[in-house]
Structure formats: C-alpha cells, structure tokens
Design a protein around this motif. Sequence first.
Motif, PDB file in Angstrom:
ATOM      1  N   VAL A 249      48.961  44.429  24.721  1.00 59.54           N
ATOM      2  CA  VAL A 249      49.875  43.299  24.552  1.00 59.54           C
ATOM      3  C   VAL A 249      49.314  42.376  23.475  1.00 59.54           C
ATOM      4  O   VAL A 249      48.109  42.338  23.234  1.00 59.54           O
ATOM      5  N   GLN A 250      50.231  41.639  22.847  1.00 62.20           N
ATOM      6  CA  GLN A 250      49.808  40.707  21.804  1.00 62.20           C
ATOM      7  C   GLN A 250      49.520  39.346  22.434  1.00 62.20           C
ATOM      8  O   GLN A 250      50.275  38.871  23.275  1.00 62.20           O
ATOM      9  N   LEU A 251      48.415  38.745  22.011  1.00 65.84           N
ATOM     10  CA  LEU A 251      48.057  37.433  22.538  1.00 65.84           C
ATOM     11  C   LEU A 251      48.513  36.336  21.588  1.00 65.84           C
ATOM     12  O   LEU A 251      48.830  36.593  20.425  1.00 65.84           O
ATOM     13  N   SER A 252      48.522  35.092  22.105  1.00 65.63           N
ATOM     14  CA  SER A 252      49.031  33.980  21.297  1.00 65.63           C
ATOM     15  C   SER A 252      48.192  33.782  20.046  1.00 65.63           C
ATOM     16  O   SER A 252      48.674  33.275  19.043  1.00 65.63           O
ATOM     17  N   GLY A 253      46.929  34.161  20.091  1.00 66.31           N
ATOM     18  CA  GLY A 253      46.081  34.007  18.915  1.00 66.31           C
ATOM     19  C   GLY A 253      46.332  35.073  17.850  1.00 66.31           C
ATOM     20  O   GLY A 253      45.739  35.033  16.776  1.00 66.31           O
ATOM     21  N   GLY A 254      47.171  36.071  18.153  1.00 60.81           N
ATOM     22  CA  GLY A 254      47.472  37.112  17.176  1.00 60.81           C
ATOM     23  C   GLY A 254      46.797  38.434  17.491  1.00 60.81           C
ATOM     24  O   GLY A 254      47.269  39.492  17.110  1.00 60.81           O
ATOM     25  N   GLU A 255      45.663  38.375  18.204  1.00 60.04           N
ATOM     26  CA  GLU A 255      44.973  39.628  18.505  1.00 60.04           C
ATOM     27  C   GLU A 255      45.665  40.356  19.659  1.00 60.04           C
ATOM     28  O   GLU A 255      46.568  39.802  20.296  1.00 60.04           O
ATOM     29  N   THR A 256      45.270  41.588  19.912  1.00 56.05           N
ATOM     30  CA  THR A 256      45.874  42.322  21.022  1.00 56.05           C
ATOM     31  C   THR A 256      44.795  42.656  22.050  1.00 56.05           C
ATOM     32  O   THR A 256      43.595  42.626  21.759  1.00 56.05           O
ATOM     33  N   ILE A 257      45.250  42.969  23.257  1.00 54.07           N
ATOM     34  CA  ILE A 257      44.314  43.348  24.316  1.00 54.07           C
ATOM     35  C   ILE A 257      44.983  44.422  25.154  1.00 54.07           C
ATOM     36  O   ILE A 257      46.206  44.430  25.300  1.00 54.07           O
ATOM     37  N   THR A 258      44.183  45.357  25.640  1.00 50.65           N
ATOM     38  CA  THR A 258      44.723  46.370  26.548  1.00 50.65           C
ATOM     39  C   THR A 258      44.675  45.822  27.963  1.00 50.65           C
ATOM     40  O   THR A 258      43.655  45.306  28.402  1.00 50.65           O
ATOM     41  N   VAL A 259      45.793  45.911  28.658  1.00 46.34           N
ATOM     42  CA  VAL A 259      45.851  45.376  30.020  1.00 46.34           C
ATOM     43  C   VAL A 259      45.102  46.326  30.950  1.00 46.34           C
ATOM     44  O   VAL A 259      45.527  47.452  31.184  1.00 46.34           O
ATOM     45  N   ASP A 260      43.981  45.861  31.470  1.00 49.95           N
ATOM     46  CA  ASP A 260      43.221  46.663  32.430  1.00 49.95           C
ATOM     47  C   ASP A 260      42.828  45.761  33.594  1.00 49.95           C
ATOM     48  O   ASP A 260      43.252  44.599  33.664  1.00 49.95           O
ATOM     49  N   GLU A 261      42.010  46.296  34.493  1.00 46.96           N
ATOM     50  CA  GLU A 261      41.621  45.531  35.681  1.00 46.96           C
ATOM     51  C   GLU A 261      40.975  44.198  35.288  1.00 46.96           C
ATOM     52  O   GLU A 261      41.255  43.166  35.892  1.00 46.96           O
ATOM     53  N   ASN A 262      40.107  44.250  34.269  1.00 46.23           N
ATOM     54  CA  ASN A 262      39.375  43.036  33.910  1.00 46.23           C
ATOM     55  C   ASN A 262      40.287  41.962  33.318  1.00 46.23           C
ATOM     56  O   ASN A 262      40.100  40.777  33.570  1.00 46.23           O
ATOM     57  N   TYR A 263      41.287  42.379  32.526  1.00 44.41           N
ATOM     58  CA  TYR A 263      42.188  41.383  31.944  1.00 44.41           C
ATOM     59  C   TYR A 263      43.074  40.752  33.025  1.00 44.41           C
ATOM     60  O   TYR A 263      43.313  39.541  33.026  1.00 44.41           O
ATOM     61  N   ILE A 264      43.547  41.574  33.972  1.00 42.76           N
ATOM     62  CA  ILE A 264      44.384  41.013  35.042  1.00 42.76           C
ATOM     63  C   ILE A 264      43.567  40.054  35.897  1.00 42.76           C
ATOM     64  O   ILE A 264      44.007  38.959  36.236  1.00 42.76           O
TER      65      ILE A 264
END
Length: 308
Positions: A249-264
């Motif tokens: 997913v795209q974050l407000s800062g422009g970078e992206t992150i993969t949604v995994d256990e740690n991000y949730i």
Amino acid sequence: MEIPFFPEQASTFAARVDNLLLVLLALSGLITFGVVMAILYFVVKYRRGSGADRSGAIVTSNRLEAAWIFIPLLLGLGVYVWAANIYFDMKRPPEQALEISVIGQQWMWKFQHPDGPREINELHVPVRRPVKLVMTSQDVIHSLYVPAFRIKQDALPGRYTNVWFEATRPGQYHLFCAEYCGTEHAAMTGTVIAQEPGAYQQWLRDNAAGPTVAASGEQLFTELGCDSCHLADDSGRGPSLVGIFGEEVQLSGGETITVDENYIRESILQPRARIVAGYRPIMPTFEGQVSEEELMMLITYIQSLSEE
Ligand code: CUA
C-alpha cells in the motif's frame, strides 16, 4: 542410559543441517590436523642441534601462495553457497503452511491453532505438512528451540517473527526456551507432538473450543468499533481492510509498505506512525487496550479477509 550424540532427525531440515555441520567439522578437523602435523614435523626436524640440511631455503613460491589462497577460498565459498541455500529455505515459509500463533511469556509457551484450540507448553502438529509459527513475546526475549527439527527462533516483545518446519515422523519432541529470560528460564520447556494428519484432525475435533481465531478477531473488531471506520466497501474514514494482507500500500509520505503482521500491529498500537495515502491521522491508539492474544486475533481476522 544412552546419551545420543545428535538429537533425532524429525523434520525436513534436520538431515540438511546435520550434513552441513558434519562437513564443516570434517573440513576444520582436516585443516587443523594438517597444520598441527606440519608444526610437529618441523619442530622435530629443525630443532636446535639437529643435522638437517638448512641450505637452499625457499623465500617465496607463487604456486604455493596461489594454492593456499584458492583452495581454501573455493572450499569456503562452496560451504557458503550450500549454507545460504539452507538458510533461505528456512527463512521462506511456504504459502500454504498451517499458521499457528505463539506467545512466549515468563515462563511458558502459549500456542493458538487457527481452528480454535489453545495449548500451553504442548504443541500438536501434523506430519508432512509445513507449519509456520508466528511468534511474539509478552515480556522479555525468549527463543523457541526444537532440536529434533533443527529450528530456533527468538520471540521478541513488540514485533512478530516466524519460523517454519515440516515434521517427518510422528513422535514427541522436546521444546526449549533458548534465551535466558529470568528465574525459571530452565523450566520454560515443553513438548511438540507430531501426529499423522488423521490423528491431528481428530485432536482438533476433540479439543475444538469455541470459535476460530479469525471469528474471535472479527467479534473483537466489532466490539472495539473498528468496523465503524474500516468499511469493507472503502467508503469509511479508514481504508477498507479487505484483500490488503500481503499487498503493498502507498503511504502518505509517498513510500510503500507491504501489509504484514508487523505493519498491522503497528497500525493498531501506533496508528499515526505510518498513514495510508489519502487518509487523515484520526485513528486512536489501542495501546494498553488489547492483549497480545487479542492482537493476534485481530491480525488473523484481517488476514482472513484476503484469503478467498
Ligand atoms: Cu523464556 Cu528463556
């Protein structure tokens, strides 16, 4: 009493790890033996007062230099590639693995099966099926160690780590905590019970207690009011959580992150740390309101929204 030199080989990793270890031992042993023998030979031959011929000493030999650079280099690289191959396989759980949550706590191991049953210091698993353990700790660092499977992984407070294995033989195997974690660290042990798939299914049925983890997570999701913002059709104040697990997913800062256990996990406890692009930072924190077990339930529920 028989004291075994090696633990049993009871997972698909066991023989691979042992073979590598034996080759490393043999190589180190051979080199050590060669060096020691050469030292002893020269010590005796050129001792003070011996009549050995000392003329024509070799100052340098390019062939010899090349030999002792390249032969050990090739051996070392060979072991490296071999070991890295095993390491990568151990670090990449197969997609279809059975996922079991693990919480380490002073001084016990808690296991939660996706279909509902929970266990303490005992872990039932089917043989010939990959099992992935998603683990965290409620207090200090612990480390889950099953010698017969040749797996060991730290359980860390505040984040999720994982380890996987495929048991090959039914049986009972020791389970240890391998990280000093306080007074009763040595008592933080247990048993892995590997069963034929049929027997495991029977065990699941016999121990079916209440709803599945995903169902408990869904209930909690409603109770905490998460569903009032995270609407499935994406029309809410928070992003829809359907189909996001494992995606970028795209974050407000422009970078992206993969949604995994740690991000949730982070998004539940520190919701403002990384905001999804297009949304305002209005979600309150749930720090202190949800236990480790409940966090696992919520994560399993959100994961289940991506499984159809
Ligand atoms: Cu837990 Cu040592």
